[in-house]
Scaffold this motif. Structure first.
Motif, PDB file in Angstrom:
ATOM      1  N   GLU A  13      -0.329 -27.654   5.208  1.00 23.08           N
ATOM      2  CA  GLU A  13      -0.568 -27.402   3.887  1.00 23.08           C
ATOM      3  C   GLU A  13       0.772 -27.326   2.905  1.00 23.08           C
ATOM      4  O   GLU A  13       0.587 -27.794   1.653  1.00 23.08           O
ATOM      5  CB  GLU A  13      -1.210 -26.132   3.746  1.00 23.08           C
ATOM      6  N   PRO A 112      -6.113 -24.164   4.371  1.00 23.02           N
ATOM      7  CA  PRO A 112      -7.541 -24.679   3.891  1.00 23.02           C
ATOM      8  C   PRO A 112      -8.885 -23.728   4.155  1.00 23.02           C
ATOM      9  O   PRO A 112      -9.772 -23.849   3.852  1.00 23.02           O
ATOM     10  CB  PRO A 112      -7.788 -26.109   4.705  1.00 23.02           C
ATOM     11  N   SER A 113      -8.435 -22.778   5.159  1.00 25.96           N
ATOM     12  CA  SER A 113      -9.454 -22.028   5.378  1.00 25.96           C
ATOM     13  C   SER A 113      -8.617 -20.432   5.924  1.00 25.96           C
ATOM     14  O   SER A 113      -7.645 -20.481   6.426  1.00 25.96           O
ATOM     15  CB  SER A 113     -10.509 -22.432   6.543  1.00 25.96           C
ATOM     16  N   PRO A 139      -4.420 -26.371  -2.885  1.00 32.73           N
ATOM     17  CA  PRO A 139      -5.287 -26.053  -1.659  1.00 32.73           C
ATOM     18  C   PRO A 139      -4.760 -26.956  -0.515  1.00 32.73           C
ATOM     19  O   PRO A 139      -4.668 -28.336  -0.630  1.00 32.73           O
ATOM     20  CB  PRO A 139      -6.548 -26.487  -2.090  1.00 32.73           C
ATOM     21  N   GLY A 140      -4.899 -26.579   0.653  1.00 35.49           N
ATOM     22  CA  GLY A 140      -4.514 -27.370   1.893  1.00 35.49           C
ATOM     23  C   GLY A 140      -5.679 -28.155   2.352  1.00 35.49           C
ATOM     24  O   GLY A 140      -5.352 -28.995   3.152  1.00 35.49           O
ATOM     25  N   SER A 141      -6.866 -28.128   1.729  1.00 33.93           N
ATOM     26  CA  SER A 141      -8.105 -28.897   1.931  1.00 33.93           C
ATOM     27  C   SER A 141      -7.818 -30.300   1.162  1.00 33.93           C
ATOM     28  O   SER A 141      -8.726 -31.311   1.429  1.00 33.93           O
ATOM     29  CB  SER A 141      -9.158 -28.399   1.754  1.00 33.93           C
ATOM     30  N   LEU A 142      -7.030 -30.443   0.185  1.00 32.04           N
ATOM     31  CA  LEU A 142      -7.007 -31.655  -0.600  1.00 32.04           C
ATOM     32  C   LEU A 142      -6.569 -32.940   0.430  1.00 32.04           C
ATOM     33  O   LEU A 142      -5.576 -32.871   1.002  1.00 32.04           O
ATOM     34  CB  LEU A 142      -6.100 -31.720  -1.737  1.00 32.04           C
ATOM     35  N   SER A 143      -7.154 -33.912   0.051  1.00 34.88           N
ATOM     36  CA  SER A 143      -6.626 -35.333   0.622  1.00 34.88           C
ATOM     37  C   SER A 143      -5.617 -35.916  -0.037  1.00 34.88           C
ATOM     38  O   SER A 143      -5.456 -35.222  -1.249  1.00 34.88           O
ATOM     39  CB  SER A 143      -7.976 -36.421   0.474  1.00 34.88           C
TER      40      SER A 143
END
Length: 151
Positions: A13, A112-113, A139-143
């Protein structure tokens, strides 16, 4: 010049936060300051062992920052400022922001979690209203595509 302060560590992240900051800096004519913080080491009774551990930690951190800077230069053409400091992360970040009036935002990546990370937790909790600059939490979940679209 508007500078985005990004904290880099071993987490994915933090790389996402760096990409976001770099793209914002390019679009606003600004720059990026990359910071990595070396946490305080536990005291070991044998000084030589302690010095070796500290040196290995510093070399790892410098390699991490150099790799991040290389990626930043390659992708955006920006040449970041690089800082490696020992100590308490929140304290170092506050000192850097106070010392440089060009820092326009602190950019942090959230896991991301699970728990978002210690710096994200700190700056959205205890120091949420104290800093003189905005805190951007990426957010660490972003592509990569999402970051490019949003930045």
């Amino acid at each position: 010049m508007r500078i985005y302060l990004v904290v880099i560590d071993d987490t994915p992240e933090s790389g996402i936060a760096l990409r976001f900051a770099a793209r914002r800096a390019v679009k606003t004519g600004g720059g990026v300051e990359i910071l990595t913080v070396l946490p305080p080491q536990e005291f070991i009774a044998f000084g030589g062992v302690q010095a070796t551990i500290e040196e290995e930690t510093r070399l790892h951190a410098e390699g991490l920052v150099a790799a991040a800077a290389g990626t930043l230069i390659e992708e955006s053409g920006l040449r970041p400022s690089i800082t490696v400091r020992d100590g308490d992360g929140p304290k170092i970040i506050r000192e850097m922001i106070e010392a440089n009036p060009n820092i326009a935002a602190l950019v942090l990546g959230a896991a991301p979690s699970g728990a978002p990370g210690t710096l994200v937790s700190h700056f959205t909790g205890t120091d949420a209203g104290v800093l003189p600059v905005p805190v951007m939490i990426i957010p660490g979940s972003l592509s990569r595509e999402a970051i490019d679209r949003l930045s």
